[in-house]
Scaffold this motif. Sequence first.
Motif, PDB file in Angstrom:
ATOM      1  N   PRO A  90       0.817  -1.208   0.000  1.00 18.36           N
ATOM      2  CA  PRO A  90       0.000   0.000   0.000  1.00 18.36           C
ATOM      3  C   PRO A  90       0.853   1.261   0.000  1.00 18.36           C
ATOM      4  O   PRO A  90       2.007   1.252   0.404  1.00 18.36           O
ATOM      5  N   ALA A  91       0.255   2.354  -0.455  1.00 22.45           N
ATOM      6  CA  ALA A  91       0.982   3.615  -0.587  1.00 22.45           C
ATOM      7  C   ALA A  91       1.542   4.098   0.742  1.00 22.45           C
ATOM      8  O   ALA A  91       2.626   4.669   0.782  1.00 22.45           O
ATOM      9  N   SER A  92       0.828   3.881   1.846  1.00 25.86           N
ATOM     10  CA  SER A  92       1.339   4.362   3.133  1.00 25.86           C
ATOM     11  C   SER A  92       2.621   3.645   3.513  1.00 25.86           C
ATOM     12  O   SER A  92       3.528   4.238   4.093  1.00 25.86           O
ATOM     13  N   ALA A  93       2.738   2.356   3.189  1.00 23.76           N
ATOM     14  CA  ALA A  93       3.968   1.629   3.471  1.00 23.76           C
ATOM     15  C   ALA A  93       5.083   2.123   2.564  1.00 23.76           C
ATOM     16  O   ALA A  93       6.236   2.218   2.981  1.00 23.76           O
ATOM     17  N   GLN A  94       4.758   2.457   1.319  1.00 26.37           N
ATOM     18  CA  GLN A  94       5.756   3.002   0.415  1.00 26.37           C
ATOM     19  C   GLN A  94       6.240   4.363   0.917  1.00 26.37           C
ATOM     20  O   GLN A  94       7.423   4.662   0.868  1.00 26.37           O
ATOM     21  N   ALA A  95       5.331   5.188   1.394  1.00 31.05           N
ATOM     22  CA  ALA A  95       5.702   6.508   1.889  1.00 31.05           C
ATOM     23  C   ALA A  95       6.634   6.386   3.080  1.00 31.05           C
ATOM     24  O   ALA A  95       7.565   7.171   3.236  1.00 31.05           O
ATOM     25  N   ALA A  96       6.385   5.403   3.947  1.00 35.72           N
ATOM     26  CA  ALA A  96       7.246   5.207   5.107  1.00 35.72           C
ATOM     27  C   ALA A  96       8.674   4.921   4.672  1.00 35.72           C
ATOM     28  O   ALA A  96       9.625   5.368   5.314  1.00 35.72           O
ATOM     29  N   SER A  97       8.850   4.202   3.579  1.00 37.55           N
ATOM     30  CA  SER A  97      10.201   3.906   3.111  1.00 37.55           C
ATOM     31  C   SER A  97      10.878   5.154   2.546  1.00 37.55           C
ATOM     32  O   SER A  97      12.090   5.250   2.540  1.00 37.55           O
ATOM     33  N   TYR A  98      10.121   6.133   2.067  1.00 42.86           N
ATOM     34  CA  TYR A  98      10.697   7.366   1.552  1.00 42.86           C
ATOM     35  C   TYR A  98      11.017   8.357   2.665  1.00 42.86           C
ATOM     36  O   TYR A  98      11.987   9.075   2.584  1.00 42.86           O
ATOM     37  N   CYS A  99      10.171   8.414   3.682  1.00 41.04           N
ATOM     38  CA  CYS A  99      10.287   9.470   4.680  1.00 41.04           C
ATOM     39  C   CYS A  99      10.924   9.031   5.990  1.00 41.04           C
ATOM     40  O   CYS A  99      11.724   9.744   6.557  1.00 41.04           O
ATOM     41  N   GLY A 100      10.537   7.937   6.532  1.00 40.48           N
ATOM     42  CA  GLY A 100      11.007   7.560   7.859  1.00 40.48           C
ATOM     43  C   GLY A 100      10.270   8.350   8.927  1.00 40.48           C
ATOM     44  O   GLY A 100       9.478   9.243   8.637  1.00 40.48           O
ATOM     45  N   THR A 152       2.965  12.639  -1.934  1.00 42.22           N
ATOM     46  CA  THR A 152       1.636  12.546  -2.532  1.00 42.22           C
ATOM     47  C   THR A 152       1.555  11.292  -3.396  1.00 42.22           C
ATOM     48  O   THR A 152       2.435  11.049  -4.221  1.00 42.22           O
ATOM     49  N   PHE A 153       0.498  10.503  -3.180  1.00 43.28           N
ATOM     50  CA  PHE A 153       0.234   9.307  -3.980  1.00 43.28           C
ATOM     51  C   PHE A 153      -1.120   9.443  -4.655  1.00 43.28           C
ATOM     52  O   PHE A 153      -2.073   9.909  -4.034  1.00 43.28           O
ATOM     53  N   PRO A 154      -1.243   9.002  -5.910  1.00 46.94           N
ATOM     54  CA  PRO A 154      -2.544   9.016  -6.587  1.00 46.94           C
ATOM     55  C   PRO A 154      -3.398   7.840  -6.139  1.00 46.94           C
ATOM     56  O   PRO A 154      -2.880   6.835  -5.646  1.00 46.94           O
ATOM     57  N   THR A 190      -0.600   3.460 -14.287  1.00 44.58           N
ATOM     58  CA  THR A 190       0.798   3.849 -14.452  1.00 44.58           C
ATOM     59  C   THR A 190       0.962   5.004 -15.436  1.00 44.58           C
ATOM     60  O   THR A 190       2.067   5.292 -15.870  1.00 44.58           O
ATOM     61  N   ALA A 191      -0.131   5.672 -15.755  1.00 45.12           N
ATOM     62  CA  ALA A 191      -0.065   6.824 -16.658  1.00 45.12           C
ATOM     63  C   ALA A 191       0.586   8.009 -15.944  1.00 45.12           C
ATOM     64  O   ALA A 191       0.419   8.196 -14.737  1.00 45.12           O
ATOM     65  N   GLY A 249       5.543  17.893 -10.909  1.00 43.41           N
ATOM     66  CA  GLY A 249       5.902  17.396 -12.227  1.00 43.41           C
ATOM     67  C   GLY A 249       4.911  16.351 -12.693  1.00 43.41           C
ATOM     68  O   GLY A 249       3.865  16.146 -12.071  1.00 43.41           O
ATOM     69  N   LYS A 250       5.237  15.677 -13.799  1.00 38.07           N
ATOM     70  CA  LYS A 250       4.400  14.587 -14.308  1.00 38.07           C
ATOM     71  C   LYS A 250       5.037  13.282 -13.851  1.00 38.07           C
ATOM     72  O   LYS A 250       6.124  12.936 -14.318  1.00 38.07           O
ATOM     73  N   TYR A 251       4.341  12.590 -12.958  1.00 28.28           N
ATOM     74  CA  TYR A 251       4.860  11.364 -12.368  1.00 28.28           C
ATOM     75  C   TYR A 251       3.856  10.224 -12.540  1.00 28.28           C
ATOM     76  O   TYR A 251       2.673  10.448 -12.741  1.00 28.28           O
ATOM     77  N   THR A 252       4.351   8.997 -12.394  1.00 28.20           N
ATOM     78  CA  THR A 252       3.480   7.830 -12.484  1.00 28.20           C
ATOM     79  C   THR A 252       3.079   7.307 -11.115  1.00 28.20           C
ATOM     80  O   THR A 252       1.975   6.819 -10.950  1.00 28.20           O
ATOM     81  N   HIS A 253       3.957   7.404 -10.107  1.00 23.43           N
ATOM     82  CA  HIS A 253       3.689   6.764  -8.819  1.00 23.43           C
ATOM     83  C   HIS A 253       3.534   7.717  -7.636  1.00 23.43           C
ATOM     84  O   HIS A 253       2.734   7.466  -6.751  1.00 23.43           O
ATOM     85  N   HIS A 254       4.318   8.779  -7.570  1.00 21.45           N
ATOM     86  CA  HIS A 254       4.227   9.686  -6.425  1.00 21.45           C
ATOM     87  C   HIS A 254       4.981  10.980  -6.704  1.00 21.45           C
ATOM     88  O   HIS A 254       5.821  11.042  -7.601  1.00 21.45           O
ATOM     89  N   ALA A 255       4.651  12.008  -5.926  1.00 27.54           N
ATOM     90  CA  ALA A 255       5.404  13.260  -5.930  1.00 27.54           C
ATOM     91  C   ALA A 255       6.072  13.361  -4.572  1.00 27.54           C
ATOM     92  O   ALA A 255       5.450  13.125  -3.543  1.00 27.54           O
ATOM     93  N   GLY A 256       7.312  13.736  -4.533  1.00 27.84           N
ATOM     94  CA  GLY A 256       8.045  13.813  -3.283  1.00 27.84           C
ATOM     95  C   GLY A 256       8.977  12.628  -3.161  1.00 27.84           C
ATOM     96  O   GLY A 256       9.165  11.884  -4.103  1.00 27.84           O
TER      97      GLY A 256
END
Length: 129
Positions: free
Chosen positions: A28-38, A65-67, A72-73, A93-100
């Motif tokens: 899930p996106a929240s678990a992905q965000a945790a790996s980016y931020c800590g 930010t996650f959509p 994957t557009a 910017g134009k991203y597929t998975h997240h901003a930040g």
Amino acid sequence: MDTGAIRRWFALGMAVLTASGLLALATPASAQAASYCGGRKVRDLPFSTGVVHVYKRSGYICAVTFPKGTSTARRTMSVSVQARGNRPVVDKGKYTHHAGPVTVHAGHRCVWIKGSVARGSVSSGWILC
């Protein structure tokens, strides 16, 4: 080692790689965000087309930010974190998975967080004071 043993080890290795790839896609996106931020999650800011996950650690605020959905557009996405008294730090910017992720040192000051995906957006106002 005979040929059968080598084939079994190869098959086992391929199965492990396939399973790990599928788990990465299902995270899930929240678990992905945790790996980016800590740090610890302090807030989720949901909106019509996505969500901004906010984390805090030792006076630093991090946001991603996650959509919504799994498309994957490439879409226009942004995330912004502003500590009171400072300029905002923005990733847009134009991203597929997240901003930040975007990280600022806020200390004990309030922060204003904004995020957007396509036409949907969120603005927190001053929070985490």
